[in-house]
Design an enzyme around this catalytic site. Structure first.
Site, PDB file in Angstrom:
ATOM      1  N   SER A  68       0.801  -1.238   0.000  1.00 50.77           N
ATOM      2  CA  SER A  68       0.000   0.000   0.000  1.00 50.77           C
ATOM      3  C   SER A  68       0.826   1.276   0.000  1.00 50.77           C
ATOM      4  CB  SER A  68      -0.946   0.007   1.183  1.00 50.77           C
ATOM      5  OG  SER A  68      -2.033  -0.834   0.885  1.00 50.77           O
ATOM      6  N   LYS A  71       0.300   3.318  -2.961  1.00 47.94           N
ATOM      7  CA  LYS A  71      -0.878   4.185  -3.099  1.00 47.94           C
ATOM      8  C   LYS A  71      -0.486   5.665  -3.098  1.00 47.94           C
ATOM      9  CE  LYS A  71      -3.984   0.781  -0.951  1.00 47.94           C
ATOM     10  NZ  LYS A  71      -4.582   0.295   0.304  1.00 47.94           N
ATOM     11  N   TYR A 193      -3.589  -2.308 -10.226  1.00 46.44           N
ATOM     12  CA  TYR A 193      -3.463  -2.174  -8.758  1.00 46.44           C
ATOM     13  C   TYR A 193      -2.513  -3.238  -8.178  1.00 46.44           C
ATOM     14  CZ  TYR A 193      -4.807  -2.384  -3.829  1.00 46.44           C
ATOM     15  OH  TYR A 193      -4.774  -2.427  -2.453  1.00 46.44           O
ATOM     16  N   TYR A 245      -4.232   3.774   8.224  1.00 46.41           N
ATOM     17  CA  TYR A 245      -5.559   3.155   8.329  1.00 46.41           C
ATOM     18  C   TYR A 245      -6.234   3.540   9.632  1.00 46.41           C
ATOM     19  CZ  TYR A 245      -3.612   0.622   4.452  1.00 46.41           C
ATOM     20  OH  TYR A 245      -3.026   0.317   3.276  1.00 46.41           O
ATOM     21  N   VAL A 263       1.119  -3.770   3.740  1.00 46.89           N
ATOM     22  CA  VAL A 263       1.093  -5.082   4.397  1.00 46.89           C
ATOM     23  C   VAL A 263       2.346  -5.911   4.135  1.00 46.89           C
ATOM     24  CG1 VAL A 263      -1.422  -5.293   4.693  1.00 46.89           C
ATOM     25  CG2 VAL A 263      -0.358  -6.137   2.586  1.00 46.89           C
TER      26      VAL A 263
END
Ligand code: GLN
Length: 310
Positions: A68, A71, A193, A245, A263
């Site tokens: 992530s 992102k 992605y 998060y 992760v």
């Protein structure tokens, strides 16, 4: 802030020793099976400064799955490509939900809460797929140029594993498409992605690559404007509220830096006007953030007084 680099090196080494054994408090991600095979004992930390120093300790030169953390880079590419139109399709609010939650997306008619939860990153992946003829190559090229390293690669083993176990991400993408908030075909969006999540990079490479966010959009190494100062501010703001998060509030409360986790066990933190910290250790806490990675960033921020809220 610590300007003396040899002192900083010693500080990183010392912090690492405090974390020996702490990785046992987390669990390596296994919902993507390829990630489960990474040793839980690896740990590293790197700091890159805008005045040109890049140092590290432990396994800071070992590539890992950025997951992530990708992102952040995808968001910058999409902001550069379509400008403010992006914010019609994704919000900038914390979600208060796990990173891969689907519940909110139905209530909020297919508009993801922010670009750093999976739904938001899939939306960004749709923008990239729709606006670049070869978005995967464009992403890899962007990463290579930011890190100044042509050897940065996509880990095909991780990619295949994500693809084979990507039902939840597919569900998020199809739900957004049902609200007409995804333009491209879903398999293409997912493929982009998973590709960006599967890029492998080291702490050192990631720290260098994100210096532009600590320097108002200007990469201090290449002297290229990677994004506008306004967009660097915006990315840092959303990193502060949503990058960790559902632990983002606690992280802001106790550490006080814009940050993003993945992760794969990586954590990056931006120190505006100073540089970037990247820490890595695969075992994760229940929020999906690296236990040791978070401790290392937190320990360094406390030691050097780096909080942006001081
Ligand atoms: N590829 C991962 C997923 O889609 C990324 C999640 C993360 O790093 N938090 O679940």
């Amino acid at each position: 802030m610590l300007k003396n680099i040899s002192n900083l090196q010693a500080t990183l080494e010392k912090l690492l020793t405090t974390q020996q054994g702490m990785n046992a408090e987390g669990q390596v991600a296994d919902y993507i099976p390829a990630l489960a095979s990474v040793s839980p004992n690896l740990m590293g930390v790197s700091v890159a400064t805008i005045d040109g120093n890049v140092i590290g300790a432990g396994d800071y030169q070992v590539p890992f799955s950025i997951q992530s953390i990708s992102k952040v880079f995808g968001l910058v590419m999409a902001m550069n490509r379509i400008g403010d139109e992006l914010w019609q399709r994704v919000n900038m609010e914390p979600s208060g939900q796990p990173f891969n939650s689907i519940i909110q997306l139905e209530w909020e008619q297919g508009i993801p809460r922010n670009p750093f939860i999976n739904a938001g990153a899939l939306l960004v992946a749709d923008v990239l797929t729709s606006h670049f003829s070869t978005s995967k190559l464009a992403f890899l090229t962007f990463m290579r140029s930011l890190a100044g390293d042509e050897h940065i690669y996509i880990d095909n083993n991780v990619y295949q594993s994500e693809l084979a176990h990507g039902n939840r991400n597919a569900a998020l993408a199809y739900l957004m498409k049902s609200f007409s908030n995804i333009q491209a075909e879903i398999p293409e969006v997912l493929s982009h992605y998973f590709t960006q999540c599967s890029v492998a990079m080291s702490c050192q490479q990631l720290a260098k690559s994100l210096l532009f966010l600590a320097n108002k959009g200007l990469d201090p190494i290449s002297q290229h404007n990677i994004c506008t100062a306004r967009d660097a501010h915006r990315v840092n703001a959303i990193l502060s509220t949503s990058g960790m998060y559902d632990q983002s509030g606690e992280f802001a409360f106790s550490v006080g830096l814009p940050a993003k986790s993945g992760v794969g066990g990586g954590v990056i933190a931006i120190v505006p006007g100073y540089g970037v910290i990247c820490a890595w250790s695969p075992p994760l806490n229940t929020f999906g953030n690296s236990v040791v990675g978070t401790n290392l960033v937190s320990g360094l921020a406390a030691e050097l007084g780096l909080s942006i809220y001081h």
